[in-house]
Design a protein around this motif. Structure first.
Motif, PDB file in Angstrom:
ATOM      1  N   TRP A 203       0.920  -1.323  -0.027  1.00  0.00           N
ATOM      2  CA  TRP A 203       0.087   0.117   0.280  1.00  0.00           C
ATOM      3  C   TRP A 203       0.928   1.240   0.017  1.00  0.00           C
ATOM      4  CZ3 TRP A 203      -4.625  -0.038  -1.600  1.00  0.00           C
ATOM      5  CH2 TRP A 203      -5.577  -1.223  -1.213  1.00  0.00           C
ATOM      6  N   ILE A 204       1.763   1.197   0.643  1.00  0.00           N
ATOM      7  CA  ILE A 204       2.734   2.384   0.663  1.00  0.00           C
ATOM      8  C   ILE A 204       3.713   2.703  -0.518  1.00  0.00           C
ATOM      9  CG2 ILE A 204       4.909   3.196   1.901  1.00  0.00           C
ATOM     10  CD1 ILE A 204       4.165   1.831   4.439  1.00  0.00           C
ATOM     11  N   GLY A 205       3.857   1.542  -1.256  1.00  0.00           N
ATOM     12  CA  GLY A 205       4.498   1.505  -2.533  1.00  0.00           C
ATOM     13  C   GLY A 205       3.527   2.036  -3.449  1.00  0.00           C
ATOM     14  N   MET A 206       2.195   1.538  -3.704  1.00  0.00           N
ATOM     15  CA  MET A 206       1.520   2.113  -4.359  1.00  0.00           C
ATOM     16  C   MET A 206       1.260   3.745  -4.307  1.00  0.00           C
ATOM     17  SD  MET A 206      -0.002  -0.352  -6.347  1.00  0.00           S
ATOM     18  CE  MET A 206      -0.303  -2.152  -6.499  1.00  0.00           C
ATOM     19  N   GLY A 207       1.100   4.142  -3.024  1.00  0.00           N
ATOM     20  CA  GLY A 207       0.577   5.523  -2.851  1.00  0.00           C
ATOM     21  C   GLY A 207       2.069   6.340  -3.285  1.00  0.00           C
ATOM     22  N   LEU A 208       3.132   5.941  -3.036  1.00  0.00           N
ATOM     23  CA  LEU A 208       4.205   6.724  -3.469  1.00  0.00           C
ATOM     24  C   LEU A 208       4.103   6.911  -4.925  1.00  0.00           C
ATOM     25  CD1 LEU A 208       7.155   5.240  -1.325  1.00  0.00           C
ATOM     26  CD2 LEU A 208       6.290   7.527  -1.189  1.00  0.00           C
ATOM     27  N   ALA A 209       3.977   5.664  -5.739  1.00  0.00           N
ATOM     28  CA  ALA A 209       3.994   5.957  -7.250  1.00  0.00           C
ATOM     29  C   ALA A 209       2.684   6.674  -7.732  1.00  0.00           C
ATOM     30  CB  ALA A 209       3.703   4.626  -7.829  1.00  0.00           C
ATOM     31  N   PHE A 210       1.620   6.593  -6.574  1.00  0.00           N
ATOM     32  CA  PHE A 210       0.435   7.739  -7.381  1.00  0.00           C
ATOM     33  C   PHE A 210       0.693   9.131  -7.060  1.00  0.00           C
ATOM     34  CE2 PHE A 210      -4.032   8.959  -6.484  1.00  0.00           C
ATOM     35  CZ  PHE A 210      -4.361   8.591  -7.806  1.00  0.00           C
TER      36      PHE A 210
ATOM     37  N   LEU B 111       8.803  10.008 -11.902  1.00  0.00           N
ATOM     38  CA  LEU B 111       9.908   8.737 -11.959  1.00  0.00           C
ATOM     39  C   LEU B 111      10.439   8.225 -10.656  1.00  0.00           C
ATOM     40  CD1 LEU B 111      11.630   8.880 -15.706  1.00  0.00           C
ATOM     41  CD2 LEU B 111       9.513   7.533 -15.076  1.00  0.00           C
ATOM     42  N   GLY B 112      11.041   9.175 -10.037  1.00  0.00           N
ATOM     43  CA  GLY B 112      11.627   8.817  -8.783  1.00  0.00           C
ATOM     44  C   GLY B 112      10.725   8.211  -7.933  1.00  0.00           C
ATOM     45  N   LEU B 113       9.430   8.815  -7.680  1.00  0.00           N
ATOM     46  CA  LEU B 113       8.357   8.318  -6.823  1.00  0.00           C
ATOM     47  C   LEU B 113       7.903   6.961  -7.219  1.00  0.00           C
ATOM     48  CD1 LEU B 113       6.234  11.616  -6.135  1.00  0.00           C
ATOM     49  CD2 LEU B 113       7.744  10.233  -4.126  1.00  0.00           C
ATOM     50  N   VAL B 114       7.745   6.787  -8.587  1.00  0.00           N
ATOM     51  CA  VAL B 114       7.486   5.477  -9.170  1.00  0.00           C
ATOM     52  C   VAL B 114       8.359   4.373  -8.817  1.00  0.00           C
ATOM     53  CG1 VAL B 114       6.793   4.160 -11.057  1.00  0.00           C
ATOM     54  CG2 VAL B 114       5.631   6.349 -10.993  1.00  0.00           C
ATOM     55  N   GLY B 115       9.589   4.790  -9.138  1.00  0.00           N
ATOM     56  CA  GLY B 115      10.828   3.712  -8.753  1.00  0.00           C
ATOM     57  C   GLY B 115      10.691   3.333  -7.315  1.00  0.00           C
ATOM     58  N   LEU B 116      10.755   4.427  -6.403  1.00  0.00           N
ATOM     59  CA  LEU B 116      10.601   4.247  -4.975  1.00  0.00           C
ATOM     60  C   LEU B 116       9.278   3.396  -4.806  1.00  0.00           C
ATOM     61  CD1 LEU B 116      11.911   4.491  -2.344  1.00  0.00           C
ATOM     62  CD2 LEU B 116      10.661   6.539  -2.092  1.00  0.00           C
ATOM     63  N   GLY B 117       8.363   3.554  -5.227  1.00  0.00           N
ATOM     64  CA  GLY B 117       7.149   2.865  -5.141  1.00  0.00           C
ATOM     65  C   GLY B 117       7.142   1.301  -5.533  1.00  0.00           C
TER      66      GLY B 117
END
Length: 297
Positions: free
Chosen positions: A129-136, A281-287
């Motif tokens: 859920w945290i990863g999804m949220g970061l990417a979003f 891209l950074g947030l998506v990659g971190l997610g």
């Protein structure tokens, strides 16, 4: 092959390959759009892929016409697939391939939300859920750039492709939550290609699209890439993965595609790489990393 609970090396390797192809696909759509109008291009793509995949089933003797209870969910998946690609092709007429691919890959977020109700056996971990949220958050930052900093109609394309992501997620959930999960990957794909091949060309006519208006070698090569490599080979592989691996894990891993799409847009179309694109891209990659790293919960 029994269903898996984790992504093994085969699944990860295939997902990296498919994500690369799907990222390049956005640039291919833009290149072909120089000579074929959006809905016509989407329709021709489905017609061509329908022929190839059906020929593949004949060679492999894949049974297609058994009464297995997949007709209704298959037609529903086909309708969702048709709407998804109508929105993608229309949206890319307004926005860049780099932006479009990032908006399209909000789909895993909606898969995760739908899985809470439709796929209770695929429990989402807190890290997912945290990863999804970061990417979003990355996608939201990118959309905000167009709303406040870029004049014109790019926001329309962003919005259309964002809606396409919802229909892609609905299609994935339909496959996992119905009898389609027991159907072959080829049969599942043929439902989607057949419905879209029938629906999209008349829709293009209804909207008054010109069709093929400026054919060139680059236009036909881009369309051929979409038909043979993406809509035929990679989609058969994707539906096989959806059948055998957890949809939520596949969906979160597919956030890799925006990275490939942005690189393809820059290399093939000379699209600008703005700070907001890098932030997204950074947030998506971190997610991706957060959602897929080993964890105790």
């Amino acid at each position: 092959m029994p269903p898996k609970t984790q992504l093994d090396r085969l699944a990860i390797t295939l997902m990296v390959l498919f994500c690369t192809l799907w990222g390049v696909q956005q640039a291919a759509i833009k290149i072909a759009a120089a000579g074929i109008s959006p809905l016509w291009q989407a329709g021709l793509r489905s017609v061509g892929a329908l022929v190839l995949v059906y020929a593949w089933t004949l060679v492999r003797r894949v049974p297609l016409f058994r009464a297995d209870g997949t007709l209704v969910p298959g037609l529903l998946a086909g309708l969702l697939f048709s709407i998804e690609f109508a929105l993608i092709f229309a949206g890319l007429a307004y926005t860049s391939a780099s932006r479009g691919v990032i908006f399209l890959y909000t789909a895993p977020f909606f898969v995760a939300l739908g899985a809470v109700w439709l796929l209770p056996q695929e429990r989402m971990r807190r890290a997912q859920w945290i990863g999804m949220g970061l990417a979003f958050l990355g996608v939201l930052a990118l959309f905000g750039e167009n709303l406040v900093g870029s004049p014109g109609e790019a926001w329309k394309g962003d919005l259309l492709i964002f809606l396409a992501a919802m229909f892609w997620a609905a299609s994935t959930l339909t496959i996992k939550a119905t009898t389609l999960v027991r159907a072959s990957a080829e049969k599942t794909l043929l439902y989607q290609l057949a419905v879209s091949a029938v629906a999209l060309p008349p829709l293009a006519v209804a909207f008054g699209e010109p069709g093929v208006f400026a054919p060139s070698a680059a236009v036909w090569a881009s369309l051929a890439f979409q038909i043979v490599v993406v809509a035929s080979a990679s989609y058969v592989g994707w539906f096989w993965l959806v059948r055998h691996y957890p949809a939520t894990r596949l969906a979160s891993f597919s956030f890799l595609t925006p990275v490939m799409g942005v690189l393809a847009g820059a290399l093939l179309l000379s699209e600008p790489l703005t700070p907001a694109v890098f932030a997204a891209l950074g947030l998506v990659g971190l997610g991706i990393w957060v959602a897929n790293r080993p964890t105790a919960d």
